[in-house]
Design a protein around this motif. Sequence first.
Motif, PDB file in Angstrom:
ATOM      1  N   SER A 169       0.833  -1.203   0.000  1.00 56.01           N
ATOM      2  CA  SER A 169       0.000   0.000   0.000  1.00 56.01           C
ATOM      3  C   SER A 169       0.870   1.257   0.000  1.00 56.01           C
ATOM      4  CB  SER A 169      -0.923   0.008   1.219  1.00 56.01           C
ATOM      5  OG  SER A 169      -1.769  -1.122   1.225  1.00 56.01           O
ATOM      6  N   LEU A 170       1.971   1.224   0.770  1.00 57.53           N
ATOM      7  CA  LEU A 170       2.877   2.374   0.823  1.00 57.53           C
ATOM      8  C   LEU A 170       3.542   2.601  -0.525  1.00 57.53           C
ATOM      9  CD1 LEU A 170       4.347   4.552   2.458  1.00 57.53           C
ATOM     10  CD2 LEU A 170       6.049   2.816   3.086  1.00 57.53           C
ATOM     11  N   VAL A 171       3.985   1.513  -1.165  1.00 59.82           N
ATOM     12  CA  VAL A 171       4.611   1.625  -2.484  1.00 59.82           C
ATOM     13  C   VAL A 171       3.648   2.263  -3.478  1.00 59.82           C
ATOM     14  CG1 VAL A 171       5.420   0.284  -4.477  1.00 59.82           C
ATOM     15  CG2 VAL A 171       6.270  -0.254  -2.191  1.00 59.82           C
ATOM     16  N   TYR A 172       2.407   1.773  -3.497  1.00 58.84           N
ATOM     17  CA  TYR A 172       1.420   2.326  -4.420  1.00 58.84           C
ATOM     18  C   TYR A 172       1.039   3.750  -4.045  1.00 58.84           C
ATOM     19  CZ  TYR A 172       0.697  -2.058  -6.923  1.00 58.84           C
ATOM     20  OH  TYR A 172       0.855  -3.160  -7.713  1.00 58.84           O
ATOM     21  N   GLY A 173       1.017   4.036  -2.736  1.00 60.06           N
ATOM     22  CA  GLY A 173       0.697   5.389  -2.303  1.00 60.06           C
ATOM     23  C   GLY A 173       1.748   6.396  -2.747  1.00 60.06           C
ATOM     24  N   VAL A 174       3.026   6.060  -2.529  1.00 63.30           N
ATOM     25  CA  VAL A 174       4.114   6.951  -2.943  1.00 63.30           C
ATOM     26  C   VAL A 174       4.153   7.066  -4.459  1.00 63.30           C
ATOM     27  CG1 VAL A 174       6.621   7.264  -2.975  1.00 63.30           C
ATOM     28  CG2 VAL A 174       5.486   6.496  -0.881  1.00 63.30           C
ATOM     29  N   GLY A 175       4.003   5.905  -5.142  1.00 62.45           N
ATOM     30  CA  GLY A 175       4.001   5.929  -6.599  1.00 62.45           C
ATOM     31  C   GLY A 175       2.849   6.749  -7.151  1.00 62.45           C
ATOM     32  N   GLY A 176       1.672   6.579  -6.570  1.00 65.18           N
ATOM     33  CA  GLY A 176       0.513   7.348  -7.023  1.00 65.18           C
ATOM     34  C   GLY A 176       0.688   8.833  -6.810  1.00 65.18           C
ATOM     35  N   TRP A 177       1.323   9.214  -5.685  1.00 63.29           N
ATOM     36  CA  TRP A 177       1.591  10.631  -5.416  1.00 63.29           C
ATOM     37  C   TRP A 177       2.560  11.193  -6.453  1.00 63.29           C
ATOM     38  CZ3 TRP A 177       6.311  12.649  -2.989  1.00 63.29           C
ATOM     39  CH2 TRP A 177       6.246  14.038  -2.752  1.00 63.29           C
ATOM     40  N   MET A 178       3.614  10.425  -6.778  1.00 61.42           N
ATOM     41  CA  MET A 178       4.560  10.852  -7.809  1.00 61.42           C
ATOM     42  C   MET A 178       3.848  11.040  -9.147  1.00 61.42           C
ATOM     43  SD  MET A 178       7.830  11.272  -7.151  1.00 61.42           S
ATOM     44  CE  MET A 178       8.838  11.142  -5.677  1.00 61.42           C
ATOM     45  N   PHE A 179       2.943  10.102  -9.473  1.00 59.83           N
ATOM     46  CA  PHE A 179       2.230  10.136 -10.749  1.00 59.83           C
ATOM     47  C   PHE A 179       1.279  11.323 -10.838  1.00 59.83           C
ATOM     48  CE2 PHE A 179      -1.390   9.002 -13.421  1.00 59.83           C
ATOM     49  CZ  PHE A 179      -0.769   8.574 -14.578  1.00 59.83           C
ATOM     50  N   ALA A 180       0.591  11.607  -9.734  1.00 64.07           N
ATOM     51  CA  ALA A 180      -0.462  12.625  -9.763  1.00 64.07           C
ATOM     52  C   ALA A 180       0.047  14.033  -9.485  1.00 64.07           C
ATOM     53  CB  ALA A 180      -1.548  12.253  -8.748  1.00 64.07           C
ATOM     54  N   ALA A 181       0.977  14.159  -8.522  1.00 57.72           N
ATOM     55  CA  ALA A 181       1.405  15.495  -8.080  1.00 57.72           C
ATOM     56  C   ALA A 181       2.622  16.032  -8.820  1.00 57.72           C
ATOM     57  CB  ALA A 181       1.686  15.466  -6.570  1.00 57.72           C
ATOM     58  N   TYR A 182       3.408  15.129  -9.437  1.00 57.05           N
ATOM     59  CA  TYR A 182       4.627  15.534 -10.157  1.00 57.05           C
ATOM     60  C   TYR A 182       5.512  16.440  -9.299  1.00 57.05           C
ATOM     61  CZ  TYR A 182       4.539  13.604 -14.870  1.00 57.05           C
ATOM     62  OH  TYR A 182       4.640  12.781 -15.941  1.00 57.05           O
ATOM     63  N   PRO A 183       5.891  16.009  -8.072  1.00 59.42           N
ATOM     64  CA  PRO A 183       6.683  16.874  -7.190  1.00 59.42           C
ATOM     65  C   PRO A 183       8.098  17.130  -7.695  1.00 59.42           C
ATOM     66  CG  PRO A 183       6.553  14.659  -6.296  1.00 59.42           C
ATOM     67  CD  PRO A 183       5.609  14.704  -7.458  1.00 59.42           C
ATOM     68  N   LEU A 184       8.606  16.268  -8.566  1.00 63.98           N
ATOM     69  CA  LEU A 184       9.960  16.437  -9.106  1.00 63.98           C
ATOM     70  C   LEU A 184       9.949  16.809 -10.583  1.00 63.98           C
ATOM     71  CD1 LEU A 184      11.642  13.336  -7.400  1.00 63.98           C
ATOM     72  CD2 LEU A 184      11.588  15.699  -6.605  1.00 63.98           C
ATOM     73  N   GLY A 185       8.867  17.419 -11.011  1.00 65.70           N
ATOM     74  CA  GLY A 185       8.782  17.847 -12.404  1.00 65.70           C
ATOM     75  C   GLY A 185       8.738  16.658 -13.350  1.00 65.70           C
ATOM     76  N   LEU A 186       9.421  16.775 -14.487  1.00 65.08           N
ATOM     77  CA  LEU A 186       9.389  15.727 -15.502  1.00 65.08           C
ATOM     78  C   LEU A 186      10.031  14.421 -15.034  1.00 65.08           C
ATOM     79  CD1 LEU A 186      10.191  17.821 -18.713  1.00 65.08           C
ATOM     80  CD2 LEU A 186       7.964  16.992 -17.912  1.00 65.08           C
ATOM     81  N   TRP A 187      10.860  14.492 -13.992  1.00 61.64           N
ATOM     82  CA  TRP A 187      11.473  13.272 -13.453  1.00 61.64           C
ATOM     83  C   TRP A 187      10.478  12.432 -12.665  1.00 61.64           C
ATOM     84  CZ3 TRP A 187      16.055  11.472 -14.925  1.00 61.64           C
ATOM     85  CH2 TRP A 187      16.965  12.356 -15.479  1.00 61.64           C
ATOM     86  N   SER A 188       9.368  13.014 -12.282  1.00 60.60           N
ATOM     87  CA  SER A 188       8.423  12.336 -11.391  1.00 60.60           C
ATOM     88  C   SER A 188       7.893  11.037 -11.982  1.00 60.60           C
ATOM     89  CB  SER A 188       7.249  13.267 -11.053  1.00 60.60           C
ATOM     90  OG  SER A 188       7.701  14.410 -10.381  1.00 60.60           O
ATOM     91  N   HIS A 189       7.608  11.024 -13.280  1.00 64.14           N
ATOM     92  CA  HIS A 189       7.039   9.818 -13.882  1.00 64.14           C
ATOM     93  C   HIS A 189       8.058   8.686 -13.898  1.00 64.14           C
ATOM     94  CE1 HIS A 189       3.641   8.073 -16.083  1.00 64.14           C
ATOM     95  NE2 HIS A 189       4.555   7.353 -16.715  1.00 64.14           N
TER      96      HIS A 189
END
Length: 228
Positions: A169-189
Amino acid sequence: AITMLPSAIYCFYFVLSRQWISPSTIEEARMTVSEAIDPCIEPSWFSPLDGIPFSVLAIGLGWIMHTPFSFVFHWMYAHRLEVGQNHLSLKLDHAFMHIASGFISYGTSGRWEYCLLNFIMNFDFAWRHLFHDKVEERSNIIRVVISGLMGQILPILFHGQWVLGLQLSLVYGVGGWMFAAYPLGLWSHSIFHLVLVFAPYIMMSASLHLPGNEEIIKQAAECAVHHG
Protein backbone atom coordinates in the motif's frame (compact mmCIF):
# COMPACT_ATOMS: atom_id res chain seq x y z
CA ALA A 1 10.87 3.99 -20.85
CA ILE A 2 13.98 2.30 -19.47
CA THR A 3 12.58 2.70 -15.97
CA MET A 4 9.88 0.19 -16.97
CA LEU A 5 12.46 -2.59 -17.29
CA PRO A 6 13.74 -3.14 -13.70
CA SER A 7 10.46 -4.68 -12.49
CA ALA A 8 10.40 -7.26 -15.29
CA ILE A 9 14.12 -7.95 -14.92
CA TYR A 10 13.67 -8.53 -11.20
CA CYS A 11 10.83 -10.99 -11.87
CA PHE A 12 13.08 -12.98 -14.22
CA TYR A 13 15.85 -12.91 -11.60
CA PHE A 14 13.55 -13.95 -8.74
CA VAL A 15 12.21 -16.93 -10.69
CA LEU A 16 15.30 -18.14 -12.56
CA SER A 17 17.75 -17.76 -9.65
CA ARG A 18 15.33 -19.60 -7.33
CA GLN A 19 15.03 -16.70 -4.92
CA TRP A 20 11.67 -18.24 -4.02
CA ILE A 21 13.56 -20.99 -2.15
CA SER A 22 15.10 -19.72 1.08
CA PRO A 23 18.67 -20.74 2.04
CA SER A 24 17.32 -22.44 5.19
CA THR A 25 14.98 -24.59 3.07
CA ILE A 26 17.92 -25.58 0.85
CA GLU A 27 20.00 -26.54 3.89
CA GLU A 28 17.16 -28.61 5.29
CA ALA A 29 16.82 -30.35 1.93
CA ARG A 30 20.55 -31.22 1.90
CA MET A 31 20.03 -33.17 5.10
CA THR A 32 16.98 -35.10 3.93
CA VAL A 33 17.24 -35.49 0.16
CA SER A 34 17.33 -39.01 -1.26
CA GLU A 35 19.18 -40.31 -4.32
CA ALA A 36 16.10 -40.49 -6.51
CA ILE A 37 13.38 -37.88 -6.26
CA ASP A 38 10.26 -38.05 -8.33
CA PRO A 39 8.93 -35.98 -9.95
CA CYS A 40 11.83 -33.66 -10.79
CA ILE A 41 12.56 -32.06 -14.12
CA GLU A 42 15.78 -33.40 -15.60
CA PRO A 43 18.59 -30.81 -15.58
CA SER A 44 17.87 -28.35 -18.40
CA TRP A 45 17.04 -24.73 -19.11
CA PHE A 46 13.76 -25.38 -17.28
CA SER A 47 15.37 -26.67 -14.08
CA PRO A 48 14.96 -23.30 -12.26
CA LEU A 49 11.20 -23.68 -12.76
CA ASP A 50 11.16 -27.13 -11.15
CA GLY A 51 8.48 -27.00 -8.46
CA ILE A 52 7.91 -23.25 -8.52
CA PRO A 53 4.47 -22.44 -7.08
CA PHE A 54 2.03 -21.36 -9.79
CA SER A 55 1.13 -18.36 -7.64
CA VAL A 56 4.68 -16.99 -7.84
CA LEU A 57 4.84 -17.70 -11.56
CA ALA A 58 1.53 -15.88 -12.12
CA ILE A 59 2.86 -12.70 -10.48
CA GLY A 60 6.05 -12.79 -12.54
CA LEU A 61 4.06 -13.42 -15.73
CA GLY A 62 1.73 -10.53 -14.97
CA TRP A 63 4.53 -8.00 -14.54
CA ILE A 64 6.54 -9.30 -17.50
CA MET A 65 3.62 -9.38 -19.96
CA HIS A 66 2.72 -5.74 -19.29
CA THR A 67 6.28 -4.45 -19.69
CA PRO A 68 6.72 -4.58 -23.51
CA PHE A 69 3.50 -2.65 -24.15
CA SER A 70 4.36 0.00 -21.59
CA PHE A 71 7.95 0.21 -22.85
CA VAL A 72 6.86 0.78 -26.47
CA PHE A 73 4.43 3.50 -25.43
CA HIS A 74 6.93 5.36 -23.24
CA TRP A 75 9.90 4.91 -25.60
CA MET A 76 8.27 5.73 -28.93
CA TYR A 77 5.10 7.74 -28.37
CA ALA A 78 4.66 9.29 -24.91
CA HIS A 79 6.91 12.27 -25.66
CA ARG A 80 5.20 12.92 -29.02
CA LEU A 81 1.53 12.63 -28.17
CA GLU A 82 -0.60 15.54 -27.05
CA VAL A 83 -2.13 15.36 -23.58
CA GLY A 84 -5.38 13.40 -23.79
CA GLN A 85 -4.59 11.84 -27.17
CA ASN A 86 -5.89 8.26 -27.14
CA HIS A 87 -3.19 6.51 -29.17
CA LEU A 88 -3.21 2.71 -29.72
CA SER A 89 0.06 2.34 -27.78
CA LEU A 90 -1.52 4.02 -24.75
CA LYS A 91 -4.63 1.84 -25.09
CA LEU A 92 -2.45 -1.30 -25.08
CA ASP A 93 -0.40 -0.05 -22.12
CA HIS A 94 -3.54 0.51 -20.04
CA ALA A 95 -5.32 -2.63 -21.25
CA PHE A 96 -2.44 -4.95 -20.42
CA MET A 97 -2.04 -3.31 -17.04
CA HIS A 98 -5.46 -4.75 -16.23
CA ILE A 99 -4.79 -8.12 -17.88
CA ALA A 100 -1.60 -8.38 -15.82
CA SER A 101 -3.60 -7.61 -12.68
CA GLY A 102 -5.81 -10.61 -13.47
CA PHE A 103 -2.79 -12.93 -13.38
CA ILE A 104 -1.42 -11.24 -10.26
CA SER A 105 -4.73 -11.80 -8.45
CA TYR A 106 -4.09 -15.55 -8.53
CA GLY A 107 -0.56 -15.01 -7.25
CA THR A 108 -1.74 -13.01 -4.24
CA SER A 109 -4.82 -15.11 -3.43
CA GLY A 110 -3.91 -18.65 -4.55
CA ARG A 111 -7.55 -19.21 -5.51
CA TRP A 112 -8.66 -19.86 -9.09
CA GLU A 113 -12.24 -18.71 -8.47
CA TYR A 114 -11.05 -15.37 -7.09
CA CYS A 115 -8.68 -15.06 -10.05
CA LEU A 116 -11.59 -15.70 -12.45
CA LEU A 117 -13.67 -12.93 -10.85
CA ASN A 118 -10.75 -10.53 -11.18
CA PHE A 119 -10.19 -11.55 -14.79
CA ILE A 120 -13.83 -10.80 -15.61
CA MET A 121 -13.58 -7.40 -13.96
CA ASN A 122 -10.22 -6.54 -15.54
CA PHE A 123 -11.30 -7.84 -18.95
CA ASP A 124 -14.13 -5.30 -18.85
CA PHE A 125 -11.66 -2.55 -17.91
CA ALA A 126 -9.24 -3.60 -20.68
CA TRP A 127 -12.08 -3.79 -23.23
CA ARG A 128 -13.07 -0.20 -22.46
CA HIS A 129 -9.50 0.97 -23.09
CA LEU A 130 -9.15 -0.93 -26.37
CA PHE A 131 -12.52 -0.37 -27.97
CA HIS A 132 -14.02 2.80 -26.50
CA ASP A 133 -13.11 6.01 -28.29
CA LYS A 134 -12.52 7.95 -25.10
CA VAL A 135 -11.78 6.88 -21.52
CA GLU A 136 -12.08 9.66 -18.95
CA GLU A 137 -8.96 10.13 -16.84
CA ARG A 138 -10.94 10.06 -13.60
CA SER A 139 -12.69 6.81 -14.58
CA ASN A 140 -9.33 5.30 -15.52
CA ILE A 141 -7.79 6.15 -12.14
CA ILE A 142 -10.80 4.68 -10.31
CA ARG A 143 -10.50 1.42 -12.26
CA VAL A 144 -6.76 1.18 -11.58
CA VAL A 145 -7.36 1.67 -7.85
CA ILE A 146 -10.13 -0.95 -7.80
CA SER A 147 -7.97 -3.40 -9.75
CA GLY A 148 -5.00 -2.86 -7.43
CA LEU A 149 -7.07 -3.24 -4.28
CA MET A 150 -9.07 -6.28 -5.39
CA GLY A 151 -6.30 -8.19 -7.12
CA GLN A 152 -3.22 -7.26 -5.14
CA ILE A 153 -3.58 -5.60 -1.75
CA LEU A 154 -6.76 -7.12 -0.26
CA PRO A 155 -5.83 -10.80 -0.87
CA ILE A 156 -2.50 -10.24 0.93
CA LEU A 157 -4.27 -8.65 3.89
CA PHE A 158 -6.93 -11.39 3.86
CA HIS A 159 -4.21 -13.99 4.40
CA GLY A 160 -3.02 -12.09 7.47
CA GLN A 161 0.18 -10.73 5.94
CA TRP A 162 -0.36 -7.25 7.29
CA VAL A 163 3.22 -6.02 7.03
CA LEU A 164 3.56 -6.98 3.37
CA GLY A 165 0.08 -5.63 2.62
CA LEU A 166 0.89 -2.29 4.23
CA GLN A 167 4.27 -2.18 2.47
CA LEU A 168 2.55 -2.69 -0.89
CA SER A 169 0.00 0.00 0.00
CA LEU A 170 2.88 2.37 0.82
CA VAL A 171 4.61 1.63 -2.48
CA TYR A 172 1.42 2.33 -4.42
CA GLY A 173 0.70 5.39 -2.30
CA VAL A 174 4.11 6.95 -2.94
CA GLY A 175 4.00 5.93 -6.60
CA GLY A 176 0.51 7.35 -7.02
CA TRP A 177 1.59 10.63 -5.42
CA MET A 178 4.56 10.85 -7.81
CA PHE A 179 2.23 10.14 -10.75
CA ALA A 180 -0.46 12.63 -9.76
CA ALA A 181 1.40 15.49 -8.08
CA TYR A 182 4.63 15.53 -10.16
CA PRO A 183 6.68 16.87 -7.19
CA LEU A 184 9.96 16.44 -9.11
CA GLY A 185 8.78 17.85 -12.40
CA LEU A 186 9.39 15.73 -15.50
CA TRP A 187 11.47 13.27 -13.45
CA SER A 188 8.42 12.34 -11.39
CA HIS A 189 7.04 9.82 -13.88
CA SER A 190 10.37 8.00 -14.09
CA ILE A 191 10.60 7.91 -10.29
CA PHE A 192 7.03 6.57 -10.24
CA HIS A 193 8.16 3.57 -12.33
CA LEU A 194 11.21 2.99 -10.13
CA VAL A 195 9.13 3.09 -6.93
CA LEU A 196 6.99 0.28 -8.37
CA VAL A 197 10.09 -1.97 -8.59
CA PHE A 198 9.42 -2.87 -4.94
CA ALA A 199 5.91 -4.15 -5.74
CA PRO A 200 6.76 -7.50 -7.43
CA TYR A 201 9.17 -8.40 -4.60
CA ILE A 202 6.46 -7.74 -2.00
CA MET A 203 3.83 -9.65 -3.97
CA MET A 204 6.01 -12.69 -4.61
CA SER A 205 7.18 -12.72 -0.99
CA ALA A 206 3.53 -12.78 0.11
CA SER A 207 2.74 -15.50 -2.42
CA LEU A 208 5.37 -17.81 -0.94
CA HIS A 209 3.39 -17.97 2.30
CA LEU A 210 0.06 -18.98 0.76
CA PRO A 211 -1.46 -22.23 2.09
CA GLY A 212 0.09 -25.26 0.42
CA ASN A 213 3.13 -23.48 -0.99
CA GLU A 214 5.41 -24.53 1.87
CA GLU A 215 5.32 -28.20 0.84
CA ILE A 216 5.69 -27.31 -2.84
CA ILE A 217 8.78 -25.22 -2.11
CA LYS A 218 10.22 -27.92 0.13
CA GLN A 219 10.00 -30.45 -2.71
CA ALA A 220 11.48 -27.89 -5.11
CA ALA A 221 14.43 -27.45 -2.74
CA GLU A 222 15.00 -31.22 -2.74
CA CYS A 223 15.01 -31.20 -6.54
CA ALA A 224 17.46 -28.26 -6.54
CA VAL A 225 19.81 -30.18 -4.24
CA HIS A 226 19.36 -33.34 -6.31
CA HIS A 227 20.43 -31.46 -9.46
CA GLY A 228 23.40 -29.94 -7.66
